[in-house]
Design a protein around this motif. Structure first.
Motif, PDB file in Angstrom:
ATOM      1  N   THR A 205     -19.476  18.529 -14.476  1.00  0.00           N
ATOM      2  CA  THR A 205     -18.779  19.302 -15.496  1.00  0.00           C
ATOM      3  C   THR A 205     -19.569  20.574 -15.763  1.00  0.00           C
ATOM      4  O   THR A 205     -20.763  20.652 -15.457  1.00  0.00           O
ATOM      5  N   ALA A 206     -18.895  21.574 -16.331  1.00  0.00           N
ATOM      6  CA  ALA A 206     -19.540  22.850 -16.643  1.00  0.00           C
ATOM      7  C   ALA A 206     -19.192  23.247 -18.070  1.00  0.00           C
ATOM      8  O   ALA A 206     -18.018  23.217 -18.453  1.00  0.00           O
TER       9      ALA A 206
ATOM     10  N   LYS B  32     -17.514  34.402  -9.682  1.00  0.00           N
ATOM     11  CA  LYS B  32     -18.576  33.920  -8.796  1.00  0.00           C
ATOM     12  C   LYS B  32     -18.564  32.397  -8.818  1.00  0.00           C
ATOM     13  O   LYS B  32     -18.116  31.781  -9.786  1.00  0.00           O
ATOM     14  N   THR B  33     -19.078  31.792  -7.743  1.00  0.00           N
ATOM     15  CA  THR B  33     -19.101  30.331  -7.657  1.00  0.00           C
ATOM     16  C   THR B  33     -20.509  29.814  -7.386  1.00  0.00           C
ATOM     17  O   THR B  33     -21.353  30.528  -6.841  1.00  0.00           O
TER      18      THR B  33
ATOM     19  N   THR C  46     -17.427  22.690  -6.929  1.00  0.00           N
ATOM     20  CA  THR C  46     -17.700  24.114  -7.052  1.00  0.00           C
ATOM     21  C   THR C  46     -17.479  24.517  -8.497  1.00  0.00           C
ATOM     22  O   THR C  46     -16.412  24.258  -9.055  1.00  0.00           O
ATOM     23  N   THR C  47     -18.481  25.134  -9.084  1.00  0.00           N
ATOM     24  CA  THR C  47     -18.355  25.659 -10.438  1.00  0.00           C
ATOM     25  C   THR C  47     -17.998  27.130 -10.322  1.00  0.00           C
ATOM     26  O   THR C  47     -18.709  27.897  -9.675  1.00  0.00           O
TER      27      THR C  47
ATOM     28  N   SER D 174     -16.682  32.099 -19.081  1.00  0.00           N
ATOM     29  CA  SER D 174     -16.062  30.779 -18.977  1.00  0.00           C
ATOM     30  C   SER D 174     -16.445  30.170 -17.636  1.00  0.00           C
ATOM     31  O   SER D 174     -16.807  30.876 -16.697  1.00  0.00           O
ATOM     32  N   ALA D 175     -16.388  28.842 -17.568  1.00  0.00           N
ATOM     33  CA  ALA D 175     -16.756  28.145 -16.332  1.00  0.00           C
ATOM     34  C   ALA D 175     -15.896  26.908 -16.176  1.00  0.00           C
ATOM     35  O   ALA D 175     -15.569  26.238 -17.157  1.00  0.00           O
ATOM     36  N   THR D 176     -15.512  26.631 -14.931  1.00  0.00           N
ATOM     37  CA  THR D 176     -14.727  25.443 -14.623  1.00  0.00           C
ATOM     38  C   THR D 176     -15.308  24.757 -13.391  1.00  0.00           C
ATOM     39  O   THR D 176     -15.915  25.402 -12.547  1.00  0.00           O
TER      40      THR D 176
END
Length: 188
Positions: free
Chosen positions: A98-99, A134-135, A117-118, A88-90
């Motif tokens: 957007t991710a 992780k970012t 930051t994703t 998942s990614a935010t």
């Protein structure tokens, strides 16, 4: 497969979960063969619980930072993980970027100028624990003719926003290679 101490195949029969691949809790059974009994006189099967622990998870991303040249520009982030945990990614700022998940990749799309930051997460899977998040640092800069792809220039122009980003006289370098009407061009 479990290793049982004091197990004697000549006197006992092993059954139940004797071999497994995935992490989890299992139970093997041990039953005395004919003419043998347990010390308490019984001859019924005894359950022997055993388990396989989940391995440590891992996560790596490539690239770990990106600069996008404006609205609509896309950066694909490759996700490498151990196991089958869901990805998942935010985004910390969806007004900037957007991710979204696409297979084993994160697709970041520029939405406006600024920084975001994703954060990428991997859930616990069948055989692996969840690794640390992780970012990826994302910067979205104002598009110019020079830092935009031809597709982005086309999209901006078709959306009627060219005057907001581009000025008359802006230039973009291109290389010409090939032969046209008898003239050969090489990296011109």
């Amino acid at each position: 497969a479990p290793t049982l101490s004091d197990y004697d195949a000549a006197k006992m029969t092993l059954g139940g979960d004797t071999s497994k691949t995935n992490a989890g809790s299992y139970a093997a059974t041990v039953t005395p063969k004919a003419n043998y009994r347990w010390p308490d006189g019984s001859s019924s099967a005894k359950s022997v619980p055993w388990s396989i622990a989940k391995a440590a998870g891992s996560l790596s991303l490539s690239p770990t930072s990106a600069t996008l040249g404006g609205v609509g520009e896309v950066q694909v982030i490759s996700v490498t993980r151990a196991g089958d945990g869901a990805i998942s990614a935010t985004s910390s700022n969806t007004g900037v970027a957007t991710a979204q998940i696409s297979g084993s990749n994160v697709v970041v799309t520029g939405k406006g100028e600024g920084s975001a930051t994703t954060t990428v997460k991997v859930a616990e899977g069948t055989n692996h624990l969840s690794p640390s998040n992780k970012t990826v640092n994302i910067s979205v800069v104002k598009p110019t003719v020079a830092n935009s792809t031809w597709d982005n220039i086309k999209s901006i122009s078709e959306a009627g926003n060219a005057a907001s980003y581009f000025a008359v006289g802006d230039v973009k370098s291109i290389k010409i290679n090939g032969t046209v009407q008898g003239y050969t061009f090489s990296n011109v």
